[in-house]
Design an enzyme around this catalytic site. Structure first.
Site, short mmCIF file in Angstrom:
data_model
loop_
_atom_site.label_atom_id
_atom_site.label_comp_id
_atom_site.label_asym_id
_atom_site.label_seq_id
_atom_site.Cartn_x
_atom_site.Cartn_y
_atom_site.Cartn_z
CB THR A 32 22.43 23.84 104.18
OG1 THR A 32 22.08 22.94 103.02
CG2 THR A 32 22.35 22.97 105.44
CD GLU A 55 24.19 20.02 105.93
OE1 GLU A 55 24.77 20.76 107.01
OE2 GLU A 55 24.13 19.90 104.81
CE LYS A 60 41.94 18.54 95.25
NZ LYS A 60 40.60 18.82 94.98
CD1 TRP A 93 45.18 18.26 97.46
CD2 TRP A 93 43.84 17.72 99.49
NE1 TRP A 93 44.29 17.34 97.05
CE2 TRP A 93 43.46 17.07 98.20
CE3 TRP A 93 43.44 17.49 100.55
CZ2 TRP A 93 42.34 16.24 98.16
CZ3 TRP A 93 42.27 16.57 100.47
CH2 TRP A 93 41.71 16.03 99.38
P1 AMP Z 1 26.70 25.99 108.26
O1 AMP Z 1 25.72 24.92 108.14
O2 AMP Z 1 26.39 27.23 107.48
O3 AMP Z 1 27.01 26.27 109.64
O4 AMP Z 1 28.13 25.97 107.48
C1 AMP Z 1 28.95 24.59 108.09
C2 AMP Z 1 30.37 24.71 107.52
O5 AMP Z 1 30.95 25.93 108.10
C3 AMP Z 1 31.25 23.39 107.85
O6 AMP Z 1 30.99 22.61 107.08
C4 AMP Z 1 32.65 24.26 107.48
O7 AMP Z 1 32.73 24.23 106.40
C5 AMP Z 1 32.42 25.71 108.17
N1 AMP Z 1 32.67 25.88 109.71
C6 AMP Z 1 32.07 25.61 110.66
N2 AMP Z 1 32.59 26.02 111.84
C7 AMP Z 1 34.02 26.14 111.16
C8 AMP Z 1 35.09 25.90 112.12
N3 AMP Z 1 35.07 26.27 113.45
N4 AMP Z 1 36.28 26.19 111.49
C9 AMP Z 1 36.30 26.16 109.99
N5 AMP Z 1 35.19 25.89 109.38
C10 AMP Z 1 34.06 25.88 109.98
#
Ligand code: AMP
Length: 542
Positions: free
Chosen positions: A185, A330, A439, A444
């Site tokens: 990640t 994850e 903030k 928020w």
């Molecule tokens: P990744 O591991 O690169 O896929 O990133 C995961 C992160 O992407 C999550 O913790 C969110 O912050 C963001 N994320 C994934 N899907 C969404 C969604 N549908 N809406 C908002 N944020 C998302």
């Protein structure tokens, strides 16, 4: 007393065995990196994956070894995944959009022994090879006819390499908890962390993804993962498609609007999946050329929040159902998907579009809660924000080499780093990454809500909201906009669009117009870069 059922280990190769037995002729159509369309089927994919496993073993690849891929979605990439899985070795997908130093860093951290690379990325590897001492050989995912001259010493084209073994091979068997895949990640601070999927977690997750309220393909569907295999385990589709017998269309290297449109049509794709920026490109292309979609029924949109305007366009103009999904590397990665429950099934179209801004409900196997900073659960009333925490059999319980231990609470829940609400019907809505939330005066403000509204303005192509320092309120929202080509909206027009749609104190203090919003390697808005760029921005009246 134990149950008396069979001990049938959940191994990923059993998924391909099933596809080859029950759906042998189902096609896998690839827009090859070399250019032409290529067609194969599950029976052939299995045979060549067995051959790949045998060839990998001949090289000396064994249980637990890591092997990197830097590659697009193609049938050859799938063969390498399943070949490695058949030995108990580990596919390590490397995201080519990372900075070059990061690519070398993660290959070294993973101690990858081999690298399978697409033609596109060969120049990068030629530059980096001196910094990746664990790599014994680079295999270029092409055939002899397309193999270019290279400075890499013992590089070989995949087809010639594969031909050095036959397919007379049996998958190895081992414990279902054996590591299967590795995906890093790209955290915004510190070095990337590796997530290690197991055979068991991949199989369970593919089963979850196959249920009707998740991605839910059947063997009558044709599914195209535009989401790359290097982004969060391909959102499970490299497993869910063969598990269900759905035909596959793999888009290869070209992910622009015109190419995706053409592949959707030529491949008769019924379900597809990708991040919102991909769909923005497709919709813009279809709008400018006045095109229609002949086969597409369902589009899974996730990886970043899907604005209502995108959902509305797909549903109203093109009659395609949107499934807004949320997840993380994850989480294998699917966490929730926004479908209808009986409680919401009677909503009219506008109500449904409002609902679909939410990220939805988890499948069996994803437990979810929101808490305050001290870990106390917050109410699930659709209003209370909290840190979103999750637990389940396809969710990381730790990271590669013991990193990131502080992400887990005493009950074993993983802190996603997202801030969310959960409503009385169980629908979760992400309001922000915890580090992006604004903030203001101790309260928020959700940047995602403000961005979604901005995108619904007819002149806005893309929008991002960041917090800018304010002497009285600590932080206030600044709206950053990329206008649509040929449009010149003004600050006041944009702000007028928010009137009556948000609480007054959420109103952005100012609007700036820029040409391009920076994105991360997985297509998310790079807020850090924007915050850096506008860190000295003077808000009006300050
Ligand atoms: P990744 O591991 O690169 O896929 O990133 C995961 C992160 O992407 C999550 O913790 C969110 O912050 C963001 N994320 C994934 N899907 C969404 C969604 N549908 N809406 C908002 N944020 C998302």
């Amino acid at each position: 007393m134990l149950g008396s059922m069979m001990d049938w280990p959940l191994l990923c190769t059993k998924i391909l065995d099933h596809a080859a037995a029950q759906h042998p002729k189902r096609t896998i159509l690839t827009r090859s990196v070399e250019g032409p369309l290529h067609t194969t089927d599950y029976a052939t994919l299995r045979r060549r994956s067995l051959q790949c496993a045998k060839r990998l073993e001949k090289h000396g690849i064994r249980l637990g070894d890591r092997v990197a891929t830097l590659a697009w979605n193609t049938w050859r990439h799938m063969e390498v995944w399943y070949g490695l899985l058949g030995l108990g070795a580990i596919y390590h997908t490397v995201n080519p959009r990372l900075f070059h130093e990061q690519i070398a860093w993660i290959v070294n951290d993973a101690e990858d022994r081999l690298l399978f690379v697409d033609l596109t990325f060969l120049p990068v590897i030629e530059k980096l090879i001196g910094h990746m001492p664990t790599l014994e050989q680079v295999i270029v995912l092409t055939d002899a006819a397309h193999m270019p001259a290279t400075t890499l010493k013992n590089a070989v084209d995949y087809e010639s390499w594969l031909a050095e073994a036959d397919d007379d091979f049996a998958w190895k068997s081992f414990d279902e908890n054996t590591a299967a895949g590795l995906c890093y990640t790209s955290g915004t601070t510190g070095n990337p962390k590796g997530v290690v999927y197991s055979h068991r977690s991949n199989v369970i997750h593919a089963w979850q993804a196959a249920t009707p309220d998740m991605i839910g393909p059947s063997c009558r569907d044709v599914i195209m993962p535009v989401v790359p295999m290097f982004h969060a385990n391909c959102w499970s589709i490299a497993f869910t498609a063969p598990l269900t017998g759905a035909a596959l269309v793999l888009p290869g290297a070209r992910l622009d609007g015109p190419a995706i449109y053409e592949t959707l049509e030529v491949g008769k794709v019924s379900i597809t999946a990708a991040v919102p920026t991909v769909w923005l490109m497709l919709l813009q292309h279809m709008e400018s050329k006045n095109l229609r979609l002949s086969h597409l029924k369902r589009v899974v949109i996730g990886g970043a929040a899907c604005p209502r305007a995108i959902t509305e366009k797909f549903e109203k103009t093109y009659d395609v159902r949107v499934a807004h999904a949320w997840g993380m590397t994850e989480m294998s990665p699917l966490g929730t998907l926004c479908g209808l429950k009986p409680e919401t099934a009677s909503l009219d179209i506008e109500g449904r579009l409002d609902l679909q801004v939410k990220q939805g409900v988890p499948p069996f196997g994803v437990e979810m809660k929101i808490t305050d900073d001290a870990g106390n659960e917050r109410p699930q009333d659709g209003r209370a924000f909290g840190r979103l925490k999750v637990r389940g059999p396809a969710i990381a319980g730790g990271y590669f080499k013991g990193m990131g231990k502080d992400a887990f609470d005493p009950d074993g829940f993983f802190d996603t780093g997202d801030v969310a609400t959960i409503d009385a019907d169980g629908y979760m809505q992400i309001t922000d990454r915890s580090k992006d939330v604004i903030k203001s005066g101790g309260e928020w403000i959700s940047t995602i809500d403000l961005e979604n509204l901005a995108i619904s303005h007819p002149d806005v192509m893309e929008a991002a909201v960041i917090g800018v320092h304010h002497p009285k309120w600590d932080e206030r929202p600044l709206l950053v906009i990329v206008p649509k080509a040929g449009r010149t909206p003004t600050r006041d027009e944009i702000l007028a669009h928010y009137e009556g749609r948000i609480a007054k104190w959420w109103m952005p203090d100012d609007v700036v117009f820029i040409e391009e919003i920076p994105h991360t390697a997985t297509g998310k808005i790079q807020k850090m870069t924007l915050r850096e760029r506008f860190k000295d921005y003077k808000l009006p009246g300050v």
